[in-house]
Scaffold this motif. Structure first.
Motif, PDB file in Angstrom:
ATOM      1  N   TYR A  73       0.855  -1.185   0.000  1.00  0.00           N
ATOM      2  CA  TYR A  73       0.000   0.000   0.000  1.00  0.00           C
ATOM      3  C   TYR A  73       0.889   1.231   0.000  1.00  0.00           C
ATOM      4  CZ  TYR A  73       0.660  -0.866   5.075  1.00  0.00           C
ATOM      5  OH  TYR A  73       1.189  -1.147   6.320  1.00  0.00           O
ATOM      6  N   GLN A  77       1.817  10.168   5.016  1.00  0.00           N
ATOM      7  CA  GLN A  77       2.236  10.133   6.419  1.00  0.00           C
ATOM      8  C   GLN A  77       2.473  11.569   6.876  1.00  0.00           C
ATOM      9  OE1 GLN A  77       5.608   7.353   5.616  1.00  0.00           O
ATOM     10  NE2 GLN A  77       4.539   6.000   7.024  1.00  0.00           N
ATOM     11  N   LEU A  85       4.495   1.901   0.793  1.00  0.00           N
ATOM     12  CA  LEU A  85       4.717   1.473   2.174  1.00  0.00           C
ATOM     13  C   LEU A  85       4.532  -0.043   2.183  1.00  0.00           C
ATOM     14  CD1 LEU A  85       2.760   4.359   3.914  1.00  0.00           C
ATOM     15  CD2 LEU A  85       5.201   3.900   4.136  1.00  0.00           C
ATOM     16  N   ASP A  87       3.165  -3.852   4.173  1.00  0.00           N
ATOM     17  CA  ASP A  87       3.411  -4.560   5.433  1.00  0.00           C
ATOM     18  C   ASP A  87       4.909  -4.746   5.631  1.00  0.00           C
ATOM     19  OD1 ASP A  87       0.660  -4.852   5.848  1.00  0.00           O
ATOM     20  OD2 ASP A  87       0.606  -6.824   4.863  1.00  0.00           O
ATOM     21  N   SER A 117       9.935  -3.407   4.247  1.00  0.00           N
ATOM     22  CA  SER A 117      10.439  -3.048   5.580  1.00  0.00           C
ATOM     23  C   SER A 117      11.247  -1.759   5.582  1.00  0.00           C
ATOM     24  CB  SER A 117      11.307  -4.168   6.150  1.00  0.00           C
ATOM     25  OG  SER A 117      10.548  -5.329   6.346  1.00  0.00           O
ATOM     26  N   ARG A 118      11.666  -1.299   4.419  1.00  0.00           N
ATOM     27  CA  ARG A 118      12.561  -0.133   4.348  1.00  0.00           C
ATOM     28  C   ARG A 118      13.691  -0.306   5.360  1.00  0.00           C
ATOM     29  NH1 ARG A 118       8.405   4.409   5.142  1.00  0.00           N
ATOM     30  NH2 ARG A 118       7.499   2.779   6.449  1.00  0.00           N
ATOM     31  N   GLY A 120      13.432  -0.818   8.526  1.00  0.00           N
ATOM     32  CA  GLY A 120      13.022  -1.524   9.741  1.00  0.00           C
ATOM     33  C   GLY A 120      13.463  -2.988   9.758  1.00  0.00           C
ATOM     34  N   GLY A 122      11.449  -5.476  10.778  1.00  0.00           N
ATOM     35  CA  GLY A 122      10.304  -6.373  10.599  1.00  0.00           C
ATOM     36  C   GLY A 122       9.806  -7.011  11.888  1.00  0.00           C
ATOM     37  N   ARG A 123      10.379  -6.585  12.982  1.00  0.00           N
ATOM     38  CA  ARG A 123      10.024  -7.203  14.272  1.00  0.00           C
ATOM     39  C   ARG A 123       9.253  -6.247  15.169  1.00  0.00           C
ATOM     40  NH1 ARG A 123       9.859 -12.446  13.578  1.00  0.00           N
ATOM     41  NH2 ARG A 123      11.792 -13.338  12.844  1.00  0.00           N
ATOM     42  N   VAL A 242      -1.884   8.574  14.925  1.00  0.00           N
ATOM     43  CA  VAL A 242      -1.168   8.538  13.644  1.00  0.00           C
ATOM     44  C   VAL A 242      -2.147   8.211  12.517  1.00  0.00           C
ATOM     45  CG1 VAL A 242      -0.152   6.309  14.271  1.00  0.00           C
ATOM     46  CG2 VAL A 242       0.842   7.550  12.419  1.00  0.00           C
ATOM     47  N   ASN A 247      -3.199   4.216   7.658  1.00  0.00           N
ATOM     48  CA  ASN A 247      -3.778   3.695   8.898  1.00  0.00           C
ATOM     49  C   ASN A 247      -5.275   3.982   8.960  1.00  0.00           C
ATOM     50  OD1 ASN A 247      -1.244   2.823   9.697  1.00  0.00           O
ATOM     51  ND2 ASN A 247      -0.789   4.695  10.814  1.00  0.00           N
ATOM     52  N   ASP A 256      -4.096  -0.043  13.558  1.00  0.00           N
ATOM     53  CA  ASP A 256      -2.729   0.402  13.829  1.00  0.00           C
ATOM     54  C   ASP A 256      -2.629   1.226  15.108  1.00  0.00           C
ATOM     55  OD1 ASP A 256      -1.960  -1.084  11.755  1.00  0.00           O
ATOM     56  OD2 ASP A 256      -0.921   0.494  10.655  1.00  0.00           O
ATOM     57  N   THR A 471       7.905   1.164  16.797  1.00  0.00           N
ATOM     58  CA  THR A 471       8.451   0.443  15.636  1.00  0.00           C
ATOM     59  C   THR A 471       9.883   0.042  15.896  1.00  0.00           C
ATOM     60  OG1 THR A 471       8.952   2.591  14.712  1.00  0.00           O
ATOM     61  CG2 THR A 471       6.950   1.512  13.975  1.00  0.00           C
TER      62      THR A 471
HETATM   63  P1  AMP Z   1       2.784   2.514  11.146  1.00  0.00           P
HETATM   64  O1  AMP Z   1       2.515   3.975  10.923  1.00  0.00           O
HETATM   65  O2  AMP Z   1       3.314   2.174  12.486  1.00  0.00           O
HETATM   66  O3  AMP Z   1       1.589   1.688  10.806  1.00  0.00           O
HETATM   67  O4  AMP Z   1       3.956   2.080  10.142  1.00  0.00           O
HETATM   68  C1  AMP Z   1       4.218   2.697   8.923  1.00  0.00           C
HETATM   69  C2  AMP Z   1       5.024   1.812   8.002  1.00  0.00           C
HETATM   70  O5  AMP Z   1       6.257   1.424   8.591  1.00  0.00           O
HETATM   71  C3  AMP Z   1       4.322   0.530   7.606  1.00  0.00           C
HETATM   72  O6  AMP Z   1       4.635   0.262   6.268  1.00  0.00           O
HETATM   73  C4  AMP Z   1       4.952  -0.492   8.521  1.00  0.00           C
HETATM   74  O7  AMP Z   1       4.894  -1.789   8.006  1.00  0.00           O
HETATM   75  C5  AMP Z   1       6.384   0.009   8.585  1.00  0.00           C
HETATM   76  N1  AMP Z   1       7.074  -0.443   9.817  1.00  0.00           N
HETATM   77  C6  AMP Z   1       6.797  -0.066  11.082  1.00  0.00           C
HETATM   78  N2  AMP Z   1       7.611  -0.693  11.954  1.00  0.00           N
HETATM   79  C7  AMP Z   1       8.432  -1.485  11.243  1.00  0.00           C
HETATM   80  C8  AMP Z   1       9.513  -2.377  11.563  1.00  0.00           C
HETATM   81  N3  AMP Z   1       9.906  -2.602  12.824  1.00  0.00           N
HETATM   82  N4  AMP Z   1      10.114  -3.022  10.552  1.00  0.00           N
HETATM   83  C9  AMP Z   1       9.731  -2.831   9.290  1.00  0.00           C
HETATM   84  N5  AMP Z   1       8.743  -2.004   8.911  1.00  0.00           N
HETATM   85  C10 AMP Z   1       8.099  -1.329   9.871  1.00  0.00           C
END
Ligand code: AMP
Ligand code: MG
Length: 471
Positions: A73, A77, A85, A87, A117-118, A120, A122-123, A242, A247, A256, A471
């Motif tokens: 998606y 932001q 963005l 999952d 995950s950019r 991040g 993933g955890r 947020v 979201n 979220d 996150t």
């Molecule tokens: P959020 O606003 O918290 O729903 O997250 C925004 C975006 O960041 C979404 O695409 C999430 O999947 C991604 N995201 C948040 N936390 C992590 C993380 N720990 N690892 C990877 N992607 C994340």
């Protein structure tokens, strides 16, 4: 009995997702199972607690028929456009069919990196997982449409944030995980065919009374569902924190739970999220920002609304303009019930607004003030009691319906300082407060004399001033 999964999202074109497996975790342990929800959606709760069940909830083993994928998606932001963005730390395993025929997405949140995950990992760590479990389940018990929480497992692995924390996975359950941002993703690529497939998927899942290609009808029902949703948030002093378009759920669910919070002392400009520097998503700003989000949905749907662009724009605008009156109606229903009024007009709207202004002047606790109107002790929440007494006389003259009020004003909400304490205790392997909160919050409208401490507003040193995305 092992569950039978399907995944109808996986039958949409491949550009809707990335098909992939969860990254296994080292030592999964079931910390919490929501048996009532499991039963409601047709899962065998004994099986869920078995070794295979826990392995599924941890992403280590796939159930029959699952076809795990990360959904793609886009989204705005804090007003800035992010073209992709998706999952980044979640996987949709698939869906199960409940005994009543409804379909429920089962998603693992914190299941490892994906192509979205950019930066991040993933955890997820235990803190935000406990927070989402408690708050989303409390919202459901408070009769607010929401994604649900089926289980919490700890992974046995460490997650690195400002410190090292125990890793955890939340199993999220929802009627779908489609966001305004999912529509925006395909609209931004001018992919009308994909938009049309997404529309028909969403109509089938959420609004089956509509024709599968009725984009304008869809926009109107989403506007209606979201107007009702945000009015419920307002009635509980809930701040999502947020409200980015990724979201914002097209089925009208709260989704979220990051830096969300229930207000203690009432103030319309209250903000908790550490990243919301300018108050874009402040309590009082939520209805307006929602219209902004819905305008993004409207604009994404334009190519499906009609071939004549000018006519489509006009129709979409009309659908959006309906938000104002729909929200006012929904708001009246929520706040009139809180004051025990079965009906009312301008004078009663003013009555609500006067109370809110007096509460804000006195920093009165939002939840306690409304609840204590029931037993006549609300004046104790005010510094200026004569101001409250004057208001109260005016209100009492309307002979409020106490039964109505007792179902509209919860005794218990998940207070920030209690959630924080539950998380801190959990980090020391003490889950008693988590369990107690979970239990008490499942009947938020009932007096529970043994748990009066959970009704208290935070003491100054307990007050949580900021919440974090986790996150
Ligand atoms: P959020 O606003 O918290 O729903 O997250 C925004 C975006 O960041 C979404 O695409 C999430 O999947 C991604 N995201 C948040 N936390 C992590 C993380 N720990 N690892 C990877 N992607 C994340
Ligand atoms: Mg999100």
């Amino acid at each position: 009995m092992t569950p039978q999964f399907d995944n109808s999202y996986a039958r949409l074109p491949e550009k809707f997702y990335t098909r992939m497996q969860a990254e296994p975790v080292s030592a999964p342990k079931l910390l919490k199972l929501n048996s009532d929800l499991g039963t409601q959606i047709g899962l065998d709760t004994d099986w869920l607690q078995s070794e295979d069940g826990v392995a599924m909830l941890a992403g280590n083993k796939l159930p029959n028929g699952a076809d795990p994928l990360a959904q793609v998606y886009a989204g705005h932001q804090f007003g800035g456009w992010s073209p992709r963005l998706g999952d980044g730390r979640a996987l949709l395993l698939g869906e199960v069919a409940a005994p009543d025929g409804s379909h429920w997405d089962i998603q693992l949140k914190g299941s490892g990196p994906t192509p979205y995950s950019r930066a991040g990992d993933g955890r997820a760590w235990l803190g935000p997982v406990i927070r989402e479990y408690l708050v989303s389940e409390a919202m459901a018990a408070l009769n607010v449409p929401t994604t649900r929480a089926l289980a919490v497992v700890t992974t046995g692995d460490t997650v690195l944030r400002e410190d090292r924390y125990p890793g955890a996975i939340l199993t999220r359950v929802a009627s779908s995980h489609v966001r305004v941002g999912t529509f925006q993703y395909f609209a931004s690529q001018q992919d009308t065919e994909a938009l049309s497939s997404l529309l028909s998927f969403c109509i089938k899942r959420h609004y089956a009374h509509l024709k599968s290609d009725d984009a304008l009808g869809f926009l109107s029902v989403v506007v209606d569902a979201q107007a009702k949703l945000v009015s419920k948030w307002m009635g509980l002093g809930f701040i999502h924190g947020v409200m980015n378009t990724d979201n914002c759920h097209v089925g009208g669910l709260t989704i979220d739970y990051g830096p969300c919070a229930f207000m203690d002392a009432y103030h319309p400009s209250k903000v908790f999220s550490s990243i919301d520097q300018f108050g874009r998503y402040a309590y009082g700003a939520q209805p307006e920002i929602l219209v902004w989000n819905l305008a993004q949905l409207a604009s994404s749907l334009l190519p499906l609304i009609g071939e004549n662009m000018n006519a489509a724009v006009e129709q979409a605008q009309d659908a959006l303009h309906a938000f104002g009156p729909l929200y006012t109606e929904a708001w009246k229903q929520v706040f009139f019930a809180k004051l025990g009024l079965t009906e009312g007009g301008e004078a009663e709207i003013t009555l609500v607004q006067d109370l809110l202004t007096t509460m804000s002047d006195n920093q009165a606790d939002f939840t306690r003030t409304f609840r204590r109107l029931l037993d006549g002790t609300a004046r104790d929440e005010f510094v200026d009691r004569t101001a409250f007494d004057a208001w109260s006389e005016n209100w009492q003259a309307r002979q409020p319906d106490i039964t109505l009020m007792s179902q509209a004003n919860p005794a218990f909400i998940p207070r920030n300082h209690q959630i924080e304490a539950a998380i801190q205790n959990a980090l020391k392997d003490d889950f008693e407060l988590f369990e107690r909160l979970s239990d008490v919050l499942s009947s938020p409208f009932s007096e529970q004399p043994d748990h009066e401490d959970l009704q208290a507003a935070p003491l100054d040193q307990e007050r949580v001033a900021q919440t974090f995305c986790g996150t």
